[in-house]
Design a protein around this motif. Structure first.
Motif, mmCIF file in Angstrom:
data_model
loop_
_atom_site.group_PDB
_atom_site.id
_atom_site.type_symbol
_atom_site.label_atom_id
_atom_site.label_comp_id
_atom_site.label_asym_id
_atom_site.label_seq_id
_atom_site.Cartn_x
_atom_site.Cartn_y
_atom_site.Cartn_z
ATOM 1 N N TRP A 3 -0.626 -9.047 4.647
ATOM 2 C CA TRP A 3 0.973 -8.498 5.071
ATOM 3 C C TRP A 3 1.415 -8.421 3.549
ATOM 4 C CZ3 TRP A 3 5.080 -11.042 3.413
ATOM 5 C CH2 TRP A 3 4.885 -12.202 2.670
ATOM 6 N N GLN A 4 1.126 -9.093 2.606
ATOM 7 C CA GLN A 4 1.746 -9.150 1.332
ATOM 8 C C GLN A 4 1.562 -7.626 0.838
ATOM 9 O OE1 GLN A 4 3.649 -12.005 -0.365
ATOM 10 N NE2 GLN A 4 4.322 -10.390 -1.374
ATOM 11 N N ASP A 5 0.509 -7.170 0.782
ATOM 12 C CA ASP A 5 0.365 -5.674 0.379
ATOM 13 C C ASP A 5 0.926 -4.649 1.287
ATOM 14 O OD1 ASP A 5 -1.719 -6.673 -1.402
ATOM 15 O OD2 ASP A 5 -3.301 -6.270 -0.475
ATOM 16 N N PHE A 6 0.795 -4.877 2.385
ATOM 17 C CA PHE A 6 1.609 -3.985 3.236
ATOM 18 C C PHE A 6 3.110 -3.954 2.907
ATOM 19 C CE2 PHE A 6 3.817 -2.868 7.354
ATOM 20 C CZ PHE A 6 3.225 -1.623 7.540
ATOM 21 N N TYR A 7 3.522 -5.325 2.539
ATOM 22 C CA TYR A 7 5.033 -5.288 2.370
ATOM 23 C C TYR A 7 5.293 -4.615 0.921
ATOM 24 C CZ TYR A 7 9.323 -8.073 1.230
ATOM 25 O OH TYR A 7 10.790 -8.243 0.731
ATOM 26 N N ASP A 8 4.424 -4.786 0.154
ATOM 27 C CA ASP A 8 4.585 -4.375 -1.412
ATOM 28 C C ASP A 8 4.403 -2.864 -1.213
ATOM 29 O OD1 ASP A 8 4.733 -6.641 -2.468
ATOM 30 O OD2 ASP A 8 2.931 -6.725 -3.115
ATOM 31 N N GLY A 43 16.656 -6.624 -4.560
ATOM 32 C CA GLY A 43 16.839 -6.906 -3.220
ATOM 33 C C GLY A 43 15.382 -6.752 -2.625
ATOM 34 N N LYS A 44 15.178 -7.541 -1.747
ATOM 35 C CA LYS A 44 14.100 -7.923 -0.779
ATOM 36 C C LYS A 44 13.708 -6.697 -0.084
ATOM 37 C CE LYS A 44 15.101 -12.154 0.330
ATOM 38 N NZ LYS A 44 16.388 -12.321 -0.634
ATOM 39 N N ARG A 45 14.633 -5.853 0.240
ATOM 40 C CA ARG A 45 14.451 -5.092 1.137
ATOM 41 C C ARG A 45 13.725 -5.219 2.719
ATOM 42 N NH1 ARG A 45 17.529 -2.254 -2.194
ATOM 43 N NH2 ARG A 45 16.424 -1.032 -3.783
ATOM 44 N N ILE A 46 14.181 -6.482 3.071
ATOM 45 C CA ILE A 46 13.749 -6.846 4.264
ATOM 46 C C ILE A 46 14.276 -6.131 5.634
ATOM 47 C CG2 ILE A 46 14.182 -8.898 6.147
ATOM 48 C CD1 ILE A 46 13.890 -10.647 3.458
ATOM 49 N N ARG A 47 15.272 -5.576 5.765
ATOM 50 C CA ARG A 47 15.883 -4.802 6.899
ATOM 51 C C ARG A 47 15.045 -3.659 6.889
ATOM 52 N NH1 ARG A 47 18.540 -8.003 4.130
ATOM 53 N NH2 ARG A 47 19.441 -9.785 5.165
ATOM 54 N N ALA A 69 16.042 3.472 8.263
ATOM 55 C CA ALA A 69 15.643 2.283 7.297
ATOM 56 C C ALA A 69 16.607 2.258 6.000
ATOM 57 C CB ALA A 69 14.556 2.306 6.697
ATOM 58 N N VAL A 70 16.715 3.413 5.363
ATOM 59 C CA VAL A 70 17.620 3.483 4.205
ATOM 60 C C VAL A 70 19.101 3.566 4.696
ATOM 61 C CG1 VAL A 70 18.470 5.089 2.368
ATOM 62 C CG2 VAL A 70 16.525 4.973 3.060
ATOM 63 N N SER A 71 19.630 3.759 5.739
ATOM 64 C CA SER A 71 20.954 3.498 6.358
ATOM 65 C C SER A 71 21.010 1.930 6.485
ATOM 66 C CB SER A 71 21.055 3.855 7.723
ATOM 67 O OG SER A 71 21.184 5.512 7.696
ATOM 68 N N LEU A 72 20.121 1.400 6.973
ATOM 69 C CA LEU A 72 20.352 -0.255 6.956
ATOM 70 C C LEU A 72 20.420 -0.781 5.760
ATOM 71 C CD1 LEU A 72 17.024 -0.912 9.230
ATOM 72 C CD2 LEU A 72 19.390 -1.723 9.820
ATOM 73 N N GLU A 73 19.509 -0.429 4.690
ATOM 74 C CA GLU A 73 19.833 -1.049 3.368
ATOM 75 C C GLU A 73 21.460 -0.635 2.582
ATOM 76 O OE1 GLU A 73 18.004 -3.379 2.146
ATOM 77 O OE2 GLU A 73 18.588 -3.651 0.111
#
Ligand code: IPE
Ligand code: IPE
Ligand code: MG
Ligand code: MG
Ligand code: MG
Length: 291
Positions: A3-8, A43-47, A69-73
């Motif tokens: 999951w960490q690789d996917f997140y990165d 920022g963690k970019r979680i959203r 996704a960019v709108s969310l951030e």
């Protein structure tokens, strides 16, 4: 897949897309500088990450969700700029650098926030290829006066003596949970997912939202300030009675973990896939994170 690789990997794409849309929208001068300053501070970019993960979970082409996704951030970043203002939480550091009003002055900070909010929707309606009616309505509702802003006004105005755990859950749902619902269930709506899975994801997001804010309140006491990138002790400075203040650190951690268990129970109703596994593992990260 880890999951960490996917997140990165997805964070890299999110950062690229943020800058792509900033250029496409042709902002200019000081306003552009102030918008980029806060957006690119990290920022963690979680959203946006959760929106992309949702697209994959639903077996959709993830590129369709990028503008959403960019709108969310954009909206999230605006909410942080305004949240830090002297008239709100009065904080001097955010994402490891001076807050927008410290760097540019209050007027520019307010306006950078205004532009990020409004142009989140310019971006979505100009470049979005999904269900704009459903997705746009979800996102606007989650950010607005019956969403995140409702939570913020409760947080700013409820008397500290009146705060209890139930009231806090309500504030936390609105101020933080709503934008996480937009990231997940709103993304599902934008991608025209059926109502059954959208409802499951909405309940999942509700639970991680509560866990996310309790963890934010715990980190306000326990984190390393440098790593956190924002002031530790901000809530205490304002005498804000958060979860760990009302129930103690250990009990607050248990409550957050309890909400994550509930969230994971929601996901059990979804068919197995590598993306479901990543969402399960990401749920644990929400409470285990150190910043
Ligand atoms: C902070 O959000 C504000 C809350 C809703 C608790 P994040 O912890 O996601 O902040 P960034 O985006 O990583 O800076
Ligand atoms: C604010 O919660 C959530 C928002 C809607 C921005 P906090 O005030 O606790 O967030 P931080 O700790 O400043 O990031
Ligand atoms: Mg606040
Ligand atoms: Mg704050
Ligand atoms: Mg906080």
């Amino acid at each position: 897949m880890n999951w960490q690789d996917f997140y990165d990997e997805k964070k890299k794409i999110i950062n690229e897309k943020i800058n792509f849309y900033l250029n496409e929208l042709e902002f200019d001068g000081l306003l552009k500088e102030a918008m980029i300053y806060s957006l690119n501070a990290g920022g963690k970019r979680i959203r946006p990450f959760l929106a992309i993960l949702t697209a994959n979970l639903l077996n959709k082409n993830e590129e369709i969700i990028y503008p959403y996704a960019v709108s969310l951030e954009f909206i999230h970043t605006y909410s942080l700029i305004h949240d830090d203002l002297p008239s709100m939480d009065n904080d001097d550091y955010r994402r490891g650098i001076p807050t927008s009003h410290k760097r540019f002055g209050e007027a520019t900070a307010v306006l950078a926030g205004d532009a990020l909010l409004t142009d989140a929707f310019t971006l979505l309606f100009k470049y979005g290829n999904g269900n704009l009616q459903r997705g746009g309505r979800f996102l606007a509702g989650s950010a607005g006066g019956r969403g995140m802003i409702y939570g913020q006004i409760l947080d700013c105005n409820i008397k500290e003596k009146d705060r209890d755990i139930k009231i806090l859950d309500n504030i936390n749902y609105y101020k933080t949970g709503c934008m996480l619902q937009a990231a997940i269930a709103g993304a599902a709506s934008f991608l025209d997912a059926g109502s059954e899975i959208a409802d499951i994801l909405n309940e999942y997001a509700y639970n991680i939202g509560l866990a996310f804010q309790i963890t934010d309140d715990i980190l306000d006491i326990t984190a390393d300030e440098k790593e956190l990138g924002k002031p530790v002790g901000s809530d205490a400075k304002q005498n804000k009675k958060t979860y760990p203040v009302l129930s103690g650190l250990e009990s607050a951690k248990k409550s957050a973990a309890g909400y994550i268990e509930k969230a994971k129970k929601c996901l059990e109703k979804i068919n197995d896939s590598v993306y479901k596994k990543i969402m399960m593992e990401f749920s644990d990260y929400i409470v285990k994170r150190t910043y």
